[in-house]
Design a protein around this motif. Sequence first.
Motif, PDB file in Angstrom:
ATOM      1  N   ASN A 144       1.364 -72.435 -29.545  1.00  0.00           N
ATOM      2  CA  ASN A 144       1.152 -72.519 -28.098  1.00  0.00           C
ATOM      3  C   ASN A 144       1.047 -71.097 -27.553  1.00  0.00           C
ATOM      4  OD1 ASN A 144       1.063 -73.106 -25.394  1.00  0.00           O
ATOM      5  ND2 ASN A 144       2.953 -74.303 -25.343  1.00  0.00           N
ATOM      6  N   LEU A 145      -0.176 -70.598 -27.461  1.00  0.00           N
ATOM      7  CA  LEU A 145      -0.403 -69.208 -27.070  1.00  0.00           C
ATOM      8  C   LEU A 145      -1.525 -69.103 -26.047  1.00  0.00           C
ATOM      9  CD1 LEU A 145      -0.297 -67.512 -30.608  1.00  0.00           C
ATOM     10  CD2 LEU A 145       1.520 -67.514 -28.905  1.00  0.00           C
ATOM     11  N   LYS A 146      -1.451 -68.063 -25.233  1.00  0.00           N
ATOM     12  CA  LYS A 146      -2.514 -67.749 -24.287  1.00  0.00           C
ATOM     13  C   LYS A 146      -3.251 -66.493 -24.754  1.00  0.00           C
ATOM     14  CE  LYS A 146      -0.130 -69.648 -20.227  1.00  0.00           C
ATOM     15  NZ  LYS A 146       0.384 -69.344 -18.860  1.00  0.00           N
ATOM     16  N   GLY A 147      -4.303 -66.146 -24.027  1.00  0.00           N
ATOM     17  CA  GLY A 147      -5.005 -64.899 -24.303  1.00  0.00           C
ATOM     18  C   GLY A 147      -6.013 -64.999 -25.431  1.00  0.00           C
ATOM     19  N   TRP A 148      -6.430 -63.840 -25.906  1.00  0.00           N
ATOM     20  CA  TRP A 148      -7.391 -63.746 -26.998  1.00  0.00           C
ATOM     21  C   TRP A 148      -6.650 -63.698 -28.328  1.00  0.00           C
ATOM     22  CZ3 TRP A 148     -11.095 -59.362 -24.873  1.00  0.00           C
ATOM     23  CH2 TRP A 148     -11.818 -59.886 -23.785  1.00  0.00           C
ATOM     24  N   ILE A 149      -7.208 -64.381 -29.316  1.00  0.00           N
ATOM     25  CA  ILE A 149      -6.606 -64.423 -30.650  1.00  0.00           C
ATOM     26  C   ILE A 149      -7.568 -63.785 -31.653  1.00  0.00           C
ATOM     27  CG2 ILE A 149      -5.633 -65.881 -32.458  1.00  0.00           C
ATOM     28  CD1 ILE A 149      -4.051 -65.938 -29.840  1.00  0.00           C
ATOM     29  N   PHE A 150      -7.061 -62.807 -32.389  1.00  0.00           N
ATOM     30  CA  PHE A 150      -7.842 -62.128 -33.420  1.00  0.00           C
ATOM     31  C   PHE A 150      -7.167 -62.362 -34.771  1.00  0.00           C
ATOM     32  CE2 PHE A 150      -8.310 -59.889 -29.451  1.00  0.00           C
ATOM     33  CZ  PHE A 150      -9.641 -59.500 -29.390  1.00  0.00           C
ATOM     34  N   GLY A 151      -7.962 -62.687 -35.788  1.00  0.00           N
ATOM     35  CA  GLY A 151      -7.373 -62.861 -37.109  1.00  0.00           C
ATOM     36  C   GLY A 151      -8.385 -63.379 -38.111  1.00  0.00           C
TER      37      GLY A 151
ATOM     38  N   THR B 115      -1.002 -60.637 -40.611  1.00  0.00           N
ATOM     39  CA  THR B 115      -0.637 -60.880 -39.215  1.00  0.00           C
ATOM     40  C   THR B 115      -1.890 -61.020 -38.368  1.00  0.00           C
ATOM     41  OG1 THR B 115      -0.487 -58.496 -38.748  1.00  0.00           O
ATOM     42  CG2 THR B 115       1.544 -59.629 -39.399  1.00  0.00           C
ATOM     43  N   TRP B 116      -1.793 -61.850 -37.348  1.00  0.00           N
ATOM     44  CA  TRP B 116      -2.861 -61.997 -36.373  1.00  0.00           C
ATOM     45  C   TRP B 116      -2.418 -61.341 -35.070  1.00  0.00           C
ATOM     46  CZ3 TRP B 116      -5.199 -67.625 -36.831  1.00  0.00           C
ATOM     47  CH2 TRP B 116      -5.769 -67.767 -38.103  1.00  0.00           C
ATOM     48  N   THR B 117      -3.362 -61.184 -34.159  1.00  0.00           N
ATOM     49  CA  THR B 117      -3.071 -60.482 -32.909  1.00  0.00           C
ATOM     50  C   THR B 117      -3.386 -61.362 -31.706  1.00  0.00           C
ATOM     51  OG1 THR B 117      -3.588 -58.343 -33.933  1.00  0.00           O
ATOM     52  CG2 THR B 117      -3.566 -58.432 -31.526  1.00  0.00           C
ATOM     53  N   GLN B 118      -2.451 -61.387 -30.782  1.00  0.00           N
ATOM     54  CA  GLN B 118      -2.657 -62.032 -29.483  1.00  0.00           C
ATOM     55  C   GLN B 118      -2.797 -60.924 -28.445  1.00  0.00           C
ATOM     56  OE1 GLN B 118       0.858 -63.540 -27.647  1.00  0.00           O
ATOM     57  NE2 GLN B 118      -0.205 -65.102 -26.449  1.00  0.00           N
ATOM     58  N   ARG B 119      -3.846 -61.003 -27.630  1.00  0.00           N
ATOM     59  CA  ARG B 119      -4.036 -59.998 -26.591  1.00  0.00           C
ATOM     60  C   ARG B 119      -4.148 -60.672 -25.230  1.00  0.00           C
ATOM     61  NH1 ARG B 119      -8.921 -55.925 -27.230  1.00  0.00           N
ATOM     62  NH2 ARG B 119      -7.557 -55.184 -28.894  1.00  0.00           N
ATOM     63  N   ILE B 120      -3.301 -60.241 -24.314  1.00  0.00           N
ATOM     64  CA  ILE B 120      -3.370 -60.693 -22.924  1.00  0.00           C
ATOM     65  C   ILE B 120      -3.570 -59.449 -22.073  1.00  0.00           C
ATOM     66  CG2 ILE B 120      -2.180 -61.890 -21.053  1.00  0.00           C
ATOM     67  CD1 ILE B 120      -0.608 -63.436 -23.133  1.00  0.00           C
ATOM     68  N   PHE B 121      -4.781 -59.287 -21.565  1.00  0.00           N
ATOM     69  CA  PHE B 121      -5.183 -58.063 -20.874  1.00  0.00           C
ATOM     70  C   PHE B 121      -4.998 -56.879 -21.834  1.00  0.00           C
ATOM     71  CE2 PHE B 121      -3.907 -61.001 -17.433  1.00  0.00           C
ATOM     72  CZ  PHE B 121      -5.142 -61.118 -16.819  1.00  0.00           C
ATOM     73  N   LYS B 122      -4.144 -55.922 -21.518  1.00  0.00           N
ATOM     74  CA  LYS B 122      -3.976 -54.762 -22.392  1.00  0.00           C
ATOM     75  C   LYS B 122      -2.741 -54.867 -23.289  1.00  0.00           C
ATOM     76  CE  LYS B 122      -6.362 -51.479 -19.357  1.00  0.00           C
ATOM     77  NZ  LYS B 122      -6.269 -50.174 -18.657  1.00  0.00           N
ATOM     78  N   VAL B 123      -2.053 -55.989 -23.193  1.00  0.00           N
ATOM     79  CA  VAL B 123      -0.832 -56.174 -23.981  1.00  0.00           C
ATOM     80  C   VAL B 123      -1.159 -56.948 -25.257  1.00  0.00           C
ATOM     81  CG1 VAL B 123       1.494 -57.140 -24.019  1.00  0.00           C
ATOM     82  CG2 VAL B 123       0.568 -56.182 -21.894  1.00  0.00           C
TER      83      VAL B 123
ATOM     84  N   GLY C  65      -2.620 -74.164 -25.265  1.00  0.00           N
ATOM     85  CA  GLY C  65      -2.132 -73.207 -24.283  1.00  0.00           C
ATOM     86  C   GLY C  65      -3.183 -72.300 -23.679  1.00  0.00           C
ATOM     87  N   GLY C  66      -4.451 -72.598 -23.903  1.00  0.00           N
ATOM     88  CA  GLY C  66      -5.496 -71.825 -23.239  1.00  0.00           C
ATOM     89  C   GLY C  66      -5.917 -70.563 -23.957  1.00  0.00           C
ATOM     90  N   SER C  67      -5.611 -70.435 -25.236  1.00  0.00           N
ATOM     91  CA  SER C  67      -6.036 -69.246 -25.979  1.00  0.00           C
ATOM     92  C   SER C  67      -7.512 -69.353 -26.358  1.00  0.00           C
ATOM     93  CB  SER C  67      -5.187 -69.079 -27.240  1.00  0.00           C
ATOM     94  OG  SER C  67      -5.284 -70.227 -28.062  1.00  0.00           O
ATOM     95  N   LYS C  68      -8.098 -68.215 -26.727  1.00  0.00           N
ATOM     96  CA  LYS C  68      -9.505 -68.172 -27.109  1.00  0.00           C
ATOM     97  C   LYS C  68      -9.661 -67.327 -28.362  1.00  0.00           C
ATOM     98  CE  LYS C  68     -14.135 -67.046 -25.361  1.00  0.00           C
ATOM     99  NZ  LYS C  68     -14.916 -66.520 -24.206  1.00  0.00           N
ATOM    100  N   PHE C  69     -10.344 -67.885 -29.360  1.00  0.00           N
ATOM    101  CA  PHE C  69     -10.571 -67.141 -30.594  1.00  0.00           C
ATOM    102  C   PHE C  69     -11.646 -66.079 -30.360  1.00  0.00           C
ATOM    103  CE2 PHE C  69      -9.558 -71.419 -32.747  1.00  0.00           C
ATOM    104  CZ  PHE C  69      -8.197 -71.151 -32.714  1.00  0.00           C
ATOM    105  N   LYS C  70     -11.335 -64.841 -30.748  1.00  0.00           N
ATOM    106  CA  LYS C  70     -12.304 -63.754 -30.607  1.00  0.00           C
ATOM    107  C   LYS C  70     -12.860 -63.316 -31.953  1.00  0.00           C
ATOM    108  CE  LYS C  70     -13.235 -62.189 -27.206  1.00  0.00           C
ATOM    109  NZ  LYS C  70     -14.288 -62.602 -26.247  1.00  0.00           N
TER     110      LYS C  70
END
Length: 261
Positions: A88-95, A101-109, A146-151
């Motif tokens: 259950n994650l928001k933001g952009w998902i990279f992996g 490990t994968w990365t979750q990015r919400i704006f600059k965080v 949760g509204g995440s988006k795969f990048k």
Amino acid sequence: MEVSNIIVTMAAKLWPFLLIAAALSVMRSAWFKGIAGEFFVNTLARLFLPKGAYHLVKNVTLPTEDGSTQIDHVIVSRYGVFVVETKNLKGWIFGSPTQKTWTQRIFKVTHKFQNPLHQNYKHIKVLEDCLQIEPEKLFSLVVFVGGSKFKTEMPDNVVHGLGYIRFIKSKRELVLSDVEVDRILKTIESGRLTPSFVTNHKHVKHVQTIVSQKKVSPPAKNACPKCGGEMVRRQAQKGANAGKAFWGCSTFPKCRGVRAL
């Protein structure tokens, strides 16, 4: 007015705001997000998977040699056993499938989290051993809510929301009999640890111990990208890459992790 009366008056006026603040704090916690995500996935299964054909078992904690492993959902059918990990994650998902490990990015965080495919791989292997079932009858599935988006491009078994229902229904080959399905369900129920606060607490402590150990002892440079085991040099015997050397997991065929030289 006495101090005690002032405090009582202020408390009477502020308690609704304090209650709201406490509720918001709980809703933002990882625990609540996990519960909400699993509830969403459970609901989709109950709504869109025929009950007689698909059997949902949730929150399965199984004992392992080093402690325990907790599986969000196991869906058993004649089309196979689907092992579902929920995020259950928001933001952009990279992996990618091979990254640890994968990365979750919400704006600059940004936030790093364990590759859920690797996480689910352990679940698969524990179930394979527990159920005494062929690996090709087990399907790993990672569901993001949760509204995440795969990048980055994801494999077919990493999906959003209803995508996991489509993935399950795409498997149309009958690989288990009704008797085998019944045996698997009984084996899971008899082998799982009793769902309780104590079971969950012990598992959380076990995971925290593993995480702390990894921070102290960094992984080996030539570790298998799937299971973390030792890699050995191998040579392809057939196919387009025949004759070419590569790194292969030392536990093959139990694990089929590979890496280019």
